[in-house]
Motif scaffolding. Structure first.
Motif, short mmCIF file in Angstrom:
data_model
loop_
_atom_site.label_atom_id
_atom_site.label_comp_id
_atom_site.label_asym_id
_atom_site.label_seq_id
_atom_site.Cartn_x
_atom_site.Cartn_y
_atom_site.Cartn_z
N GLY A 73 0.81 -1.22 0.00
CA GLY A 73 0.00 0.00 0.00
C GLY A 73 0.84 1.26 0.00
O GLY A 73 0.46 2.25 0.61
N GLY A 74 1.98 1.25 -0.67
CA GLY A 74 2.84 2.43 -0.74
C GLY A 74 3.87 2.50 0.38
O GLY A 74 4.71 3.39 0.39
N GLN A 75 3.82 1.59 1.33
CA GLN A 75 4.78 1.55 2.45
C GLN A 75 5.75 0.39 2.24
O GLN A 75 5.34 -0.69 1.83
CB GLN A 75 4.04 1.33 3.78
CG GLN A 75 2.99 2.37 4.11
CD GLN A 75 3.60 3.62 4.69
OE1 GLN A 75 4.66 3.56 5.32
NE2 GLN A 75 2.96 4.76 4.47
N THR A 76 7.03 0.62 2.51
CA THR A 76 8.02 -0.45 2.40
C THR A 76 7.94 -1.32 3.65
O THR A 76 7.95 -0.81 4.77
CB THR A 76 9.44 0.15 2.26
OG1 THR A 76 9.45 1.01 1.12
CG2 THR A 76 10.46 -0.94 2.06
N MET A 77 7.86 -2.63 3.43
CA MET A 77 7.75 -3.57 4.54
C MET A 77 9.15 -3.96 5.04
O MET A 77 10.11 -3.99 4.29
CB MET A 77 7.01 -4.83 4.11
CG MET A 77 5.54 -4.62 3.85
SD MET A 77 4.68 -6.11 3.33
CE MET A 77 4.73 -7.09 4.81
N ALA A 78 9.21 -4.28 6.32
CA ALA A 78 10.44 -4.78 6.94
C ALA A 78 10.17 -6.21 7.42
O ALA A 78 9.02 -6.65 7.47
CB ALA A 78 10.86 -3.89 8.10
N GLU A 79 11.22 -6.92 7.76
CA GLU A 79 11.10 -8.30 8.25
C GLU A 79 10.18 -8.33 9.47
O GLU A 79 10.29 -7.52 10.37
CB GLU A 79 12.49 -8.79 8.62
CG GLU A 79 12.88 -10.23 8.33
CD GLU A 79 12.37 -10.85 7.05
OE1 GLU A 79 11.53 -11.74 7.17
OE2 GLU A 79 12.81 -10.46 5.96
N GLY A 80 9.21 -9.25 9.45
CA GLY A 80 8.28 -9.42 10.55
C GLY A 80 7.00 -8.61 10.40
O GLY A 80 6.07 -8.78 11.19
N ASP A 81 6.92 -7.72 9.38
CA ASP A 81 5.70 -6.93 9.17
C ASP A 81 4.62 -7.80 8.52
O ASP A 81 4.91 -8.77 7.82
CB ASP A 81 5.96 -5.73 8.25
CG ASP A 81 6.73 -4.62 8.93
OD1 ASP A 81 6.86 -4.66 10.18
OD2 ASP A 81 7.21 -3.72 8.21
N ILE A 82 3.38 -7.43 8.77
CA ILE A 82 2.22 -8.09 8.15
C ILE A 82 1.50 -7.02 7.31
O ILE A 82 1.21 -5.94 7.79
CB ILE A 82 1.26 -8.66 9.22
CG1 ILE A 82 1.95 -9.67 10.12
CG2 ILE A 82 0.01 -9.24 8.58
CD1 ILE A 82 2.30 -10.96 9.43
N CYS A 83 1.21 -7.39 6.05
CA CYS A 83 0.48 -6.48 5.15
C CYS A 83 -0.98 -6.88 5.19
O CYS A 83 -1.33 -8.01 4.86
CB CYS A 83 1.04 -6.58 3.72
SG CYS A 83 0.19 -5.50 2.56
N THR A 84 -1.85 -5.94 5.56
CA THR A 84 -3.28 -6.20 5.62
C THR A 84 -3.95 -5.36 4.52
O THR A 84 -3.79 -4.15 4.48
CB THR A 84 -3.86 -5.81 6.99
OG1 THR A 84 -3.15 -6.53 8.00
CG2 THR A 84 -5.32 -6.15 7.08
N THR A 85 -4.69 -6.06 3.63
CA THR A 85 -5.43 -5.37 2.57
C THR A 85 -6.91 -5.64 2.77
O THR A 85 -7.31 -6.70 3.25
CB THR A 85 -4.99 -5.86 1.17
OG1 THR A 85 -5.15 -7.27 1.11
CG2 THR A 85 -3.55 -5.50 0.88
N TYR A 86 -7.72 -4.65 2.40
CA TYR A 86 -9.16 -4.74 2.56
C TYR A 86 -9.80 -4.73 1.18
O TYR A 86 -9.47 -3.90 0.34
CB TYR A 86 -9.69 -3.58 3.39
CG TYR A 86 -9.14 -3.56 4.79
CD1 TYR A 86 -9.72 -4.33 5.79
CD2 TYR A 86 -8.01 -2.80 5.11
CE1 TYR A 86 -9.20 -4.33 7.06
CE2 TYR A 86 -7.50 -2.79 6.37
CZ TYR A 86 -8.09 -3.56 7.36
OH TYR A 86 -7.57 -3.56 8.62
N ASP A 87 -10.74 -5.65 0.94
CA ASP A 87 -11.43 -5.72 -0.35
C ASP A 87 -12.84 -6.22 -0.12
O ASP A 87 -13.04 -7.32 0.41
CB ASP A 87 -10.66 -6.67 -1.29
CG ASP A 87 -11.21 -6.64 -2.69
OD1 ASP A 87 -11.76 -5.61 -3.09
OD2 ASP A 87 -11.09 -7.67 -3.39
N ASP A 88 -13.83 -5.43 -0.49
CA ASP A 88 -15.24 -5.78 -0.36
C ASP A 88 -15.62 -6.19 1.07
O ASP A 88 -16.33 -7.17 1.29
CB ASP A 88 -15.62 -6.90 -1.34
CG ASP A 88 -15.55 -6.45 -2.78
OD1 ASP A 88 -15.79 -5.26 -3.04
OD2 ASP A 88 -15.28 -7.30 -3.65
N GLY A 89 -15.13 -5.47 2.04
CA GLY A 89 -15.49 -5.73 3.43
C GLY A 89 -14.70 -6.84 4.10
O GLY A 89 -14.88 -7.09 5.29
N SER A 90 -13.83 -7.53 3.38
CA SER A 90 -13.01 -8.57 4.02
C SER A 90 -11.55 -8.14 3.99
O SER A 90 -11.14 -7.31 3.18
CB SER A 90 -13.18 -9.91 3.29
OG SER A 90 -12.71 -9.80 1.97
N SER A 91 -10.76 -8.69 4.87
CA SER A 91 -9.34 -8.33 4.94
C SER A 91 -8.48 -9.56 4.68
O SER A 91 -8.88 -10.69 4.92
CB SER A 91 -9.00 -7.73 6.30
OG SER A 91 -9.18 -8.71 7.30
#
Length: 162
Positions: free
Chosen positions: A35-53
């Motif tokens: 989402g435009g943010q650089t991830m680091a080791e141990g990070d979790i990327c959460t995306t939302y689509d149609d009310g679910s993540s």
């Protein structure tokens, strides 16, 4: 080629380099973007689509980014091919105006095949019998009836012939 197709072809040609750039960047970069943010080791990327993540680890997000990069490259190739095809068709149309000149325009007739008579005389002399019509107040001239022809009807107001 319609004006709309030309417009879309030129837009595709303009957008294709951006698709290539995004695809190459996403497939070759070691940085993982969420989402435009650089991830680091141990990070979790959460995306939302149609009310679910959806939660993804850094490795899952890296794989997703590379897949998206491949799709961008494929779409970019298609857009570039369509754009180049459109530009070639536009250039070909301007380069060879004689092709368009041979097509009949509204109100014009297509060129006819040559006939075995002298130019400038249409129809050829003697092709059709000349008819003479009576002037007002004159009696119509009677022609002998030839076998196999229809009998000529008198104009209105004359007695029927027998």
């Amino acid at each position: 080629m319609s004006g709309r197709t030309k417009f879309y072809g030129i837009i595709a040609l303009i957008m294709a380099p951006f698709m290539f750039y995004g695809g190459i960047t996403m497939t070759t970069s070691d940085e993982v973007d969420c989402g435009g943010q650089t991830m680091a080791e141990g990070d979790i990327c959460t995306t939302y689509d149609d009310g679910s993540s959806t939660d993804r680890t850094i490795e899952e997000q890296r794989s997703d980014n590379k897949g998206t990069g491949v799709i961008l490259l494929i779409v970019g190739v298609g857009m570039a091919a369509f754009g180049v095809f459109t530009v070639v068709q536009i250039a070909r149309g301007r380069q060879n105006p004689a092709v368009a000149m041979h097509q009949p325009q509204p109100g014009q007739y297509p060129q006819q095949a040559a006939y075995p008579h002298q130019p400038g005389q249409y129809p050829p002399p003697g092709a059709y019998p000349q008819q003479q019509y009576p002037q007002p107040g004159q009696q119509p001239q009677q022609y002998p009836q030839q076998p196999g022809q229809w009998q000529q009807q008198p104009p209105p107001g004359y007695p029927p012939q027998r």
